[in-house]
Design a protein around this motif. Structure first.
Motif, PDB file in Angstrom:
ATOM      1  N   GLU A 184       0.824  -1.385   0.092  1.00 20.70           N
ATOM      2  CA  GLU A 184      -0.016  -0.017  -0.093  1.00 20.70           C
ATOM      3  C   GLU A 184       0.911   1.195  -0.003  1.00 20.70           C
ATOM      4  OE1 GLU A 184      -0.257  -2.410   2.037  1.00 20.70           O
ATOM      5  OE2 GLU A 184      -2.093  -3.411   1.355  1.00 20.70           O
ATOM      6  N   ASP A 185       2.070   0.987   0.590  1.00 23.29           N
ATOM      7  CA  ASP A 185       3.054   2.220   0.441  1.00 23.29           C
ATOM      8  C   ASP A 185       3.691   2.664  -1.064  1.00 23.29           C
ATOM      9  OD1 ASP A 185       2.593   2.723   3.081  1.00 23.29           O
ATOM     10  OD2 ASP A 185       4.469   1.643   3.521  1.00 23.29           O
ATOM     11  N   ILE A 186       3.429   1.700  -1.794  1.00 22.71           N
ATOM     12  CA  ILE A 186       4.118   1.869  -3.215  1.00 22.71           C
ATOM     13  C   ILE A 186       2.578   2.207  -4.378  1.00 22.71           C
ATOM     14  CG2 ILE A 186       5.243   0.907  -5.274  1.00 22.71           C
ATOM     15  CD1 ILE A 186       6.537  -0.935  -3.036  1.00 22.71           C
ATOM     16  N   VAL A 187       1.798   1.175  -3.919  1.00 24.14           N
ATOM     17  CA  VAL A 187       0.401   1.106  -4.954  1.00 24.14           C
ATOM     18  C   VAL A 187      -0.621   1.724  -4.167  1.00 24.14           C
ATOM     19  CG1 VAL A 187      -0.787  -0.621  -6.218  1.00 24.14           C
ATOM     20  CG2 VAL A 187       1.716  -1.034  -6.109  1.00 24.14           C
ATOM     21  N   ASN A 188      -1.275   2.607  -4.908  1.00 24.67           N
ATOM     22  CA  ASN A 188      -2.706   3.244  -4.370  1.00 24.67           C
ATOM     23  C   ASN A 188      -3.616   2.589  -5.507  1.00 24.67           C
ATOM     24  OD1 ASN A 188      -5.032   4.589  -4.064  1.00 24.67           O
ATOM     25  ND2 ASN A 188      -3.923   6.499  -4.061  1.00 24.67           N
ATOM     26  N   VAL A 189      -4.331   1.520  -5.118  1.00 30.33           N
ATOM     27  CA  VAL A 189      -5.182   0.743  -6.190  1.00 30.33           C
ATOM     28  C   VAL A 189      -6.256   1.586  -6.508  1.00 30.33           C
ATOM     29  CG1 VAL A 189      -6.902  -1.115  -6.137  1.00 30.33           C
ATOM     30  CG2 VAL A 189      -4.690  -1.502  -5.261  1.00 30.33           C
ATOM     31  N   SER A 190      -6.742   2.571  -5.848  1.00 32.99           N
ATOM     32  CA  SER A 190      -8.049   3.555  -6.174  1.00 32.99           C
ATOM     33  C   SER A 190      -7.737   4.465  -7.302  1.00 32.99           C
ATOM     34  CB  SER A 190      -8.210   4.222  -4.840  1.00 32.99           C
ATOM     35  OG  SER A 190      -7.421   5.235  -4.310  1.00 32.99           O
ATOM     36  N   ALA A 191      -6.109   4.933  -7.331  1.00 32.97           N
ATOM     37  CA  ALA A 191      -5.606   5.710  -8.335  1.00 32.97           C
ATOM     38  C   ALA A 191      -5.427   5.321  -9.634  1.00 32.97           C
ATOM     39  CB  ALA A 191      -4.544   6.417  -7.708  1.00 32.97           C
ATOM     40  N   ILE A 192      -5.462   4.007  -9.776  1.00 36.05           N
ATOM     41  CA  ILE A 192      -5.101   3.207 -11.185  1.00 36.05           C
ATOM     42  C   ILE A 192      -6.170   3.846 -12.088  1.00 36.05           C
ATOM     43  CG2 ILE A 192      -5.228   0.961 -12.438  1.00 36.05           C
ATOM     44  CD1 ILE A 192      -4.519  -0.397  -9.891  1.00 36.05           C
ATOM     45  N   GLY A 193      -5.128   4.239 -13.302  1.00 37.34           N
ATOM     46  CA  GLY A 193      -6.176   4.720 -14.347  1.00 37.34           C
ATOM     47  C   GLY A 193      -6.284   6.630 -14.400  1.00 37.34           C
ATOM     48  N   ARG A 194      -5.826   6.778 -13.272  1.00 36.63           N
ATOM     49  CA  ARG A 194      -5.850   8.400 -13.188  1.00 36.63           C
ATOM     50  C   ARG A 194      -4.808   9.165 -14.000  1.00 36.63           C
ATOM     51  NH1 ARG A 194      -6.986   9.377  -6.984  1.00 36.63           N
ATOM     52  NH2 ARG A 194      -5.531  10.899  -7.479  1.00 36.63           N
ATOM     53  N   HIS A 243      -8.430  -1.625 -15.452  1.00 33.84           N
ATOM     54  CA  HIS A 243      -7.994  -1.420 -13.981  1.00 33.84           C
ATOM     55  C   HIS A 243      -7.612  -2.134 -13.284  1.00 33.84           C
ATOM     56  CE1 HIS A 243      -9.692   3.120 -14.489  1.00 33.84           C
ATOM     57  NE2 HIS A 243      -8.749   2.949 -15.473  1.00 33.84           N
ATOM     58  N   SER A 244      -8.697  -3.401 -13.192  1.00 32.40           N
ATOM     59  CA  SER A 244      -8.441  -4.549 -12.360  1.00 32.40           C
ATOM     60  C   SER A 244      -7.239  -5.289 -12.882  1.00 32.40           C
ATOM     61  CB  SER A 244      -9.650  -5.612 -12.507  1.00 32.40           C
ATOM     62  OG  SER A 244     -10.847  -4.737 -12.039  1.00 32.40           O
ATOM     63  N   ASP A 245      -7.034  -5.347 -14.164  1.00 31.48           N
ATOM     64  CA  ASP A 245      -5.663  -6.090 -14.842  1.00 31.48           C
ATOM     65  C   ASP A 245      -4.471  -5.393 -14.226  1.00 31.48           C
ATOM     66  OD1 ASP A 245      -7.419  -7.625 -16.591  1.00 31.48           O
ATOM     67  OD2 ASP A 245      -7.301  -6.263 -18.181  1.00 31.48           O
ATOM     68  N   VAL A 246      -4.517  -4.301 -14.246  1.00 29.53           N
ATOM     69  CA  VAL A 246      -3.302  -3.398 -13.608  1.00 29.53           C
ATOM     70  C   VAL A 246      -3.112  -3.713 -12.170  1.00 29.53           C
ATOM     71  CG1 VAL A 246      -2.391  -1.112 -12.839  1.00 29.53           C
ATOM     72  CG2 VAL A 246      -3.350  -1.607 -15.267  1.00 29.53           C
ATOM     73  N   GLU A 247      -4.233  -3.759 -11.504  1.00 28.66           N
ATOM     74  CA  GLU A 247      -4.221  -4.100  -9.912  1.00 28.66           C
ATOM     75  C   GLU A 247      -3.704  -5.346  -9.609  1.00 28.66           C
ATOM     76  OE1 GLU A 247      -7.044  -4.610  -6.059  1.00 28.66           O
ATOM     77  OE2 GLU A 247      -7.925  -3.771  -7.752  1.00 28.66           O
ATOM     78  N   ARG A 248      -4.270  -6.620 -10.605  1.00 32.12           N
ATOM     79  CA  ARG A 248      -3.544  -7.801 -10.294  1.00 32.12           C
ATOM     80  C   ARG A 248      -2.201  -7.894 -10.834  1.00 32.12           C
ATOM     81  NH1 ARG A 248      -9.044  -9.032 -11.527  1.00 32.12           N
ATOM     82  NH2 ARG A 248      -8.730  -8.534 -13.761  1.00 32.12           N
ATOM     83  N   LEU A 249      -1.855  -7.305 -11.803  1.00 28.14           N
ATOM     84  CA  LEU A 249      -0.496  -7.460 -12.289  1.00 28.14           C
ATOM     85  C   LEU A 249       0.554  -6.780 -11.231  1.00 28.14           C
ATOM     86  CD1 LEU A 249       1.701  -8.041 -14.352  1.00 28.14           C
ATOM     87  CD2 LEU A 249       1.277  -5.734 -15.566  1.00 28.14           C
ATOM     88  N   CYS A 250       0.005  -5.505 -10.396  1.00 26.29           N
ATOM     89  CA  CYS A 250       0.896  -4.832  -9.520  1.00 26.29           C
ATOM     90  C   CYS A 250       1.129  -5.878  -8.297  1.00 26.29           C
ATOM     91  CB  CYS A 250       0.150  -3.597  -8.776  1.00 26.29           C
ATOM     92  SG  CYS A 250       0.299  -2.281 -10.097  1.00 26.29           S
TER      93      CYS A 250
END
Length: 299
Positions: A7-17, A66-73
């Protein structure tokens, strides 16, 4: 195992922004504090065209991206010790290209709507006329049909060089920069698709080109790795054609093609191509030993 929390690297809610800050000094300081030991076989992550234009709110948005990017992260974070290198491809276009609306006109001077298919028959009966290079344009469409390639599709303007749409998705970008800094490897970037007279879905060569261009160096580099994991957008076009090009180049060497792993839950198709995409990946798996896996599977 990374010391820094996901969570300190990846802000899931901001994917695609597109207003997400680029990697900051604090991110790099956290990366420098890591002490990651490389484990296992040499492993390449090939991330294909995960750009803002293909995010769900982009000009050519792919549903599910967006979900693809979350899973890849999550995959990258969980397997940081195993990933040796990362190669990213970037679709790179100008407005004046054969698959953009401005290239074509009808009798009234109108440009085609996005997602219009233009065939050789359409050109011969003057339903659509090329505003630029008419003979070359006809030759391109004719050869697509002759070679059994995807028909010429008119796409929304996307991945225009120098724009936000061209940039790698920001959350994924920050994570990749974090890992490459922590493990001291340089990410390889591959630009593709700037030939005005050809589509270039696959990252190794265009759909058709009079010059018969092939990125042989990039194809040969695949063989250096014992495992290759592939994700990206869209699965129906750029990912699929890239995998087909790998399979074609190494068609006589199943030992290499069997190293390829497709992260099926880290990519999505253009709507309307779902069934055909699934069938083609299944055929590649059966013929070449390519593995269809999920990001949550055991490595």
């Amino acid at each position: 195992m990374l010391k820094t929390k996901f969570e300190d690297i990846v802000n899931v809610s901001a994917i695609g922004r597109t207003d997400v800050p680029v990697a900051s000094g604090e991110l790099f300081r956290m990366a420098e504090s890591e002490n990651i030991t490389q484990k296992g076989e040499r492993t390449l992550l090939l991330a294909i065209d995960i750009q803002n234009s293909f995010m769900e709110n982009g000009s050519l948005g792919v549903p599910g991206s967006h979900s693809d990017v979350e899973r890849l992260c999550k995959f990258i974070y969980s397997h940081a010790e195993l990933i040796s290198d990362i190669t990213i491809s970037l679709d790179s276009h100008d407005p004046l290209q054969i698959f953009h609306p401005v290239w074509w006109k009808d009798d009234c001077g109108n440009t085609p709507e996005p997602f219009t298919v233009i065939t050789e028959a359409d050109i011969l009966r003057r339903k659509w006329s090329a505003a630029l290079y008419p003979e070359d344009s006809l030759n391109y469409v004719r050869n697509l049909e002759r070679l059994g390639k995807k028909q010429l599709m008119i796409w929304p303007y996307h991945c225009l060089k120098g724009t936000i749409g061209h940039a790698l998705e920001s959350i994924l970008s920050n994570l990749i920069y974090f890992l490459s800094t922590a493990k001291k490897f340089s990410t390889t970037s591959v630009l593709k698709g700037d030939d005005p007279l050809s589509e270039m879905y696959g990252i190794f060569k265009p759909e058709y080109s009079k010059t018969a261009y092939i990125n042989i160096e990039l194809l040969k580099s695949i063989a250096k790795y014992q495992r290759i994991y592939i994700a990206g957008e869209a699965s129906s076009h750029c990912v699929l054609e890239s995998v087909k090009q790998i399979a074609e180049y190494y068609s006589e060497d199943k030992e290499i093609t069997s190293r390829v792993h497709i992260l099926t839950d880290c990519m999505s198709p253009i709507p309307g191509f779902e069934s055909a995409t699934e069938n083609e990946f299944s055929a590649l798996a059966e013929r070449y030993g390519i593995k269809l896996v999920k990001s949550t599977d055991e490595l």
